[in-house]
Write a protein that holds these residues in place. Structure first.
Motif, PDB file in Angstrom:
ATOM      1  N   GLN A  50       0.820  -1.218   0.000  1.00  0.00           N
ATOM      2  CA  GLN A  50       0.000   0.000   0.000  1.00  0.00           C
ATOM      3  C   GLN A  50       0.851   1.264   0.000  1.00  0.00           C
ATOM      4  OE1 GLN A  50      -3.366   0.336  -0.225  1.00  0.00           O
ATOM      5  NE2 GLN A  50      -3.461  -1.878  -0.591  1.00  0.00           N
ATOM      6  N   ALA A  51       2.016   1.203   0.650  1.00  0.00           N
ATOM      7  CA  ALA A  51       2.872   2.389   0.757  1.00  0.00           C
ATOM      8  C   ALA A  51       3.837   2.528  -0.415  1.00  0.00           C
ATOM      9  CB  ALA A  51       3.666   2.332   2.063  1.00  0.00           C
ATOM     10  N   GLY A  52       3.918   1.494  -1.252  1.00  0.00           N
ATOM     11  CA  GLY A  52       4.842   1.552  -2.382  1.00  0.00           C
ATOM     12  C   GLY A  52       6.285   1.368  -1.984  1.00  0.00           C
ATOM     13  N   LEU A  53       6.517   0.623  -0.898  1.00  0.00           N
ATOM     14  CA  LEU A  53       7.868   0.347  -0.411  1.00  0.00           C
ATOM     15  C   LEU A  53       8.074  -1.160  -0.355  1.00  0.00           C
ATOM     16  CD1 LEU A  53       7.925   2.909   2.541  1.00  0.00           C
ATOM     17  CD2 LEU A  53       9.072   3.179   0.333  1.00  0.00           C
ATOM     18  N   SER A  54       9.321  -1.578  -0.187  1.00  0.00           N
ATOM     19  CA  SER A  54       9.589  -3.006  -0.085  1.00  0.00           C
ATOM     20  C   SER A  54       9.264  -3.496   1.320  1.00  0.00           C
ATOM     21  CB  SER A  54      11.054  -3.298  -0.411  1.00  0.00           C
ATOM     22  OG  SER A  54      11.897  -2.814   0.633  1.00  0.00           O
ATOM     23  N   ARG A  55       8.993  -4.796   1.430  1.00  0.00           N
ATOM     24  CA  ARG A  55       8.705  -5.374   2.731  1.00  0.00           C
ATOM     25  C   ARG A  55       9.913  -5.220   3.660  1.00  0.00           C
ATOM     26  NH1 ARG A  55       9.464  -9.688   5.821  1.00  0.00           N
ATOM     27  NH2 ARG A  55       7.730 -10.551   7.057  1.00  0.00           N
ATOM     28  N   GLY A  56      11.105  -5.406   3.098  1.00  0.00           N
ATOM     29  CA  GLY A  56      12.313  -5.257   3.905  1.00  0.00           C
ATOM     30  C   GLY A  56      12.475  -3.853   4.444  1.00  0.00           C
ATOM     31  N   ARG A  57      12.126  -2.855   3.622  1.00  0.00           N
ATOM     32  CA  ARG A  57      12.230  -1.462   4.070  1.00  0.00           C
ATOM     33  C   ARG A  57      11.240  -1.172   5.192  1.00  0.00           C
ATOM     34  NH1 ARG A  57      15.024   2.461   5.696  1.00  0.00           N
ATOM     35  NH2 ARG A  57      14.544   4.543   4.917  1.00  0.00           N
ATOM     36  N   ILE A  58      10.024  -1.695   5.059  1.00  0.00           N
ATOM     37  CA  ILE A  58       9.017  -1.495   6.104  1.00  0.00           C
ATOM     38  C   ILE A  58       9.482  -2.132   7.408  1.00  0.00           C
ATOM     39  CG2 ILE A  58       6.684  -2.125   6.840  1.00  0.00           C
ATOM     40  CD1 ILE A  58       6.709   0.156   4.868  1.00  0.00           C
ATOM     41  N   HIS A  59      10.010  -3.337   7.314  1.00  0.00           N
ATOM     42  CA  HIS A  59      10.495  -4.037   8.501  1.00  0.00           C
ATOM     43  C   HIS A  59      11.649  -3.267   9.142  1.00  0.00           C
ATOM     44  CE1 HIS A  59      12.333  -7.252  10.953  1.00  0.00           C
ATOM     45  NE2 HIS A  59      11.109  -7.742  10.991  1.00  0.00           N
ATOM     46  N   GLN A  60      12.522  -2.710   8.322  1.00  0.00           N
ATOM     47  CA  GLN A  60      13.650  -1.929   8.826  1.00  0.00           C
ATOM     48  C   GLN A  60      13.169  -0.686   9.560  1.00  0.00           C
ATOM     49  OE1 GLN A  60      15.974   0.287   5.940  1.00  0.00           O
ATOM     50  NE2 GLN A  60      17.887  -0.248   7.008  1.00  0.00           N
ATOM     51  N   ILE A  61      12.223   0.034   8.962  1.00  0.00           N
ATOM     52  CA  ILE A  61      11.691   1.249   9.590  1.00  0.00           C
ATOM     53  C   ILE A  61      11.045   0.919  10.928  1.00  0.00           C
ATOM     54  CG2 ILE A  61       9.937   3.054   9.374  1.00  0.00           C
ATOM     55  CD1 ILE A  61      10.409   2.923   6.320  1.00  0.00           C
ATOM     56  N   ARG A  62      10.322  -0.202  10.971  1.00  0.00           N
ATOM     57  CA  ARG A  62       9.615  -0.596  12.195  1.00  0.00           C
ATOM     58  C   ARG A  62      10.555  -0.815  13.367  1.00  0.00           C
ATOM     59  NH1 ARG A  62       8.355  -1.728  16.382  1.00  0.00           N
ATOM     60  NH2 ARG A  62       6.629  -2.966  17.217  1.00  0.00           N
ATOM     61  N   HIS A  63      11.800  -1.235  13.084  1.00  0.00           N
ATOM     62  CA  HIS A  63      12.703  -1.610  14.165  1.00  0.00           C
ATOM     63  C   HIS A  63      13.902  -0.678  14.326  1.00  0.00           C
ATOM     64  CE1 HIS A  63      10.459  -5.378  13.426  1.00  0.00           C
ATOM     65  NE2 HIS A  63      10.590  -5.525  14.724  1.00  0.00           N
ATOM     66  N   THR A  64      13.924   0.436  13.628  1.00  0.00           N
ATOM     67  CA  THR A  64      15.016   1.397  13.774  1.00  0.00           C
ATOM     68  C   THR A  64      14.440   2.789  13.945  1.00  0.00           C
ATOM     69  OG1 THR A  64      15.188   1.694  11.370  1.00  0.00           O
ATOM     70  CG2 THR A  64      16.607   0.021  12.381  1.00  0.00           C
ATOM     71  N   GLY A  65      15.308   3.721  14.351  1.00  0.00           N
ATOM     72  CA  GLY A  65      14.863   5.094  14.514  1.00  0.00           C
ATOM     73  C   GLY A  65      14.272   5.335  15.891  1.00  0.00           C
ATOM     74  N   PRO A  66      13.898   6.569  16.176  1.00  0.00           N
ATOM     75  CA  PRO A  66      13.376   6.929  17.499  1.00  0.00           C
ATOM     76  C   PRO A  66      12.046   6.251  17.787  1.00  0.00           C
ATOM     77  CG  PRO A  66      13.105   8.753  15.961  1.00  0.00           C
ATOM     78  CD  PRO A  66      13.955   7.726  15.272  1.00  0.00           C
ATOM     79  N   ALA A  67      11.890   5.752  19.008  1.00  0.00           N
ATOM     80  CA  ALA A  67      10.677   5.030  19.393  1.00  0.00           C
ATOM     81  C   ALA A  67       9.482   5.977  19.454  1.00  0.00           C
ATOM     82  CB  ALA A  67      10.871   4.360  20.741  1.00  0.00           C
ATOM     83  N   PRO A  68       8.313   5.529  19.005  1.00  0.00           N
ATOM     84  CA  PRO A  68       7.116   6.377  19.000  1.00  0.00           C
ATOM     85  C   PRO A  68       6.745   6.910  20.382  1.00  0.00           C
ATOM     86  CG  PRO A  68       6.754   4.433  17.653  1.00  0.00           C
ATOM     87  CD  PRO A  68       8.049   4.222  18.361  1.00  0.00           C
ATOM     88  N   GLU A  69       6.980   6.108  21.438  1.00  0.00           N
ATOM     89  CA  GLU A  69       6.549   6.532  22.774  1.00  0.00           C
ATOM     90  C   GLU A  69       7.303   7.742  23.297  1.00  0.00           C
ATOM     91  OE1 GLU A  69       9.092   2.710  23.421  1.00  0.00           O
ATOM     92  OE2 GLU A  69       7.615   3.468  21.972  1.00  0.00           O
ATOM     93  N   GLY A  70       8.389   8.123  22.614  1.00  0.00           N
ATOM     94  CA  GLY A  70       9.087   9.341  23.011  1.00  0.00           C
ATOM     95  C   GLY A  70       8.197  10.569  22.896  1.00  0.00           C
ATOM     96  N   ALA A  71       7.191  10.492  22.012  1.00  0.00           N
ATOM     97  CA  ALA A  71       6.268  11.616  21.838  1.00  0.00           C
ATOM     98  C   ALA A  71       5.425  11.857  23.085  1.00  0.00           C
ATOM     99  CB  ALA A  71       5.364  11.376  20.635  1.00  0.00           C
ATOM    100  N   PHE A  72       5.415  10.903  24.025  1.00  0.00           N
ATOM    101  CA  PHE A  72       4.733  11.128  25.302  1.00  0.00           C
ATOM    102  C   PHE A  72       5.319  12.351  26.011  1.00  0.00           C
ATOM    103  CE2 PHE A  72       3.968  10.579  29.820  1.00  0.00           C
ATOM    104  CZ  PHE A  72       2.654  10.135  29.876  1.00  0.00           C
ATOM    105  N   LEU A  73       6.623  12.550  25.847  1.00  0.00           N
ATOM    106  CA  LEU A  73       7.304  13.676  26.491  1.00  0.00           C
ATOM    107  C   LEU A  73       7.243  14.951  25.652  1.00  0.00           C
ATOM    108  CD1 LEU A  73      10.508  11.810  27.738  1.00  0.00           C
ATOM    109  CD2 LEU A  73       8.435  12.323  29.035  1.00  0.00           C
ATOM    110  N   GLY A  74       7.164  14.796  24.329  1.00  0.00           N
ATOM    111  CA  GLY A  74       7.128  15.962  23.460  1.00  0.00           C
ATOM    112  C   GLY A  74       7.738  15.633  22.115  1.00  0.00           C
ATOM    113  N   THR A  75       7.901  16.635  21.295  1.00  0.00           N
ATOM    114  CA  THR A  75       8.510  16.470  19.981  1.00  0.00           C
ATOM    115  C   THR A  75       9.601  17.513  19.792  1.00  0.00           C
ATOM    116  OG1 THR A  75       6.848  17.919  18.941  1.00  0.00           O
ATOM    117  CG2 THR A  75       6.395  15.547  18.947  1.00  0.00           C
TER     118      THR A  75
END
Length: 280
Positions: A59-84
């Motif tokens: 649906q996003a026009g990306l590879s499955r591997g790229r989606i899996h990589q994004i899901r497990h790397t980068g800043p965690a979503p729960e950090g937004a609890f404190l702010g942005t």
């Protein structure tokens, strides 16, 4: 290049250009961090709704591997609890009757430092400042994490008064309590009991700013160990808190058993539900 980059590049004064380029780069880095956090959050949400990585990728026009990589790397979503982007941890200055100077108590200093460190683990920029001895603080800013009780500042006290279910009350003996109007229950610190015991209570909430254009994350203990306990809860359970309340207004009372010598939390638990103010 964007128009903003072109504008900066056209600056004649090299020192002004250096300053503008540095400021713009810092802003761009914050944007990249928050976009990465948002992207990971969306994938996490879609996956929790039952979509496979392959379906999301298609649906996003990306590879499955790229989606899996994004899901497990980068800043965690729960950090937004404190702010942005960037947050500011605020602790109160207290007068020293012996010297006439102002100071930050060791427990407030520790709680503030731990909250800053927690924010940085989520790739948030973290700074600090203080509520003045006279209680002055500008709450009409984004990204404020305020560790301060109602006694230390009129502005902070008025912010707590916007909570629709939990309220700070002071007894005739001068001790502070938290009253849960939903349960019709008063919660007290064990430090004020007779005999006293090493148990405190703390408040954690996200409340409206005075100007109504945002919110402030507020933390306070009846005594300093309560604030340390709330920060400990954030450090250990922020993903759970984020999953339940997100970035919406809420409040909760936290119970803290602590070491009487060091004030370090030994056990932390919720004493009330996580009250979501939009549901009240």
């Amino acid at each position: 290049m964007s128009d903003e980059v072109d504008r900066i590049a056209a600056t004649k004064d090299p020192f002004v250009l250096l300053r503008l380029a540095t400021e713009r780069l810092a802003m761009a880095q914050q944007e990249v961090t928050e976009l990465a956090r948002l992207r990971r959050r969306v994938i996490q949400d879609l996956h929790s709704q039952g979509l496979s990585y392959a379906q999301i990728a298609k649906q996003a026009g990306l590879s499955r591997g790229r989606i899996h990589q994004i899901r497990h790397t980068g800043p965690a979503p729960e950090g937004a609890f404190l702010g942005t982007g960037a947050v500011t941890v605020v602790t109160p200055l207290r007068p020293d009757p012996n010297t006439g100077r102002s100071h930050v108590t060791l427990d407030d200093l520790t709680a503030g430092k731990r909250l800053e460190d927690l924010a940085r683990t989520f790739d948030l920029e973290a700074g600090s400042e203080h509520v003045g001895v006279n209680g002055e603080i500008d709450l009409n800013r984004s990204g404020l994490l305020v560790i301060c009780g109602p006694r230390m500042s009129d502005a902070v006290r008025e912010t707590y008064e916007k909570d629709p279910v939990l309220s700070w009350r002071r007894s005739t003996e001068g001790t502070w309590t938290l009253y849960d109007s939903k349960a019709d229950k008063t919660l007290r610190s064990g430090s004020d009991a007779d005999p006293a015991r090493p148990h405190d209570i703390g408040y954690l909430g996200r409340l409206p700013r005075p100007d109504g254009k945002g919110t402030v994350l507020t933390i306070a203990g009846v005594h300093p160990p309560g604030s340390l306990g709330v920060v400990h809860l954030l450090a250990t359970e922020i993903a759970t808190l984020w999953g339940q309340v997100g970035d919406r207004p809420f409040s909760v009372v936290v119970g803290v058993d602590y070491d009487p010598d060091t004030h370090e939390p030994a056990k932390v638990e919720l004493l009330t539900p996580l009250y979501q103010h939009e549901d009240l």
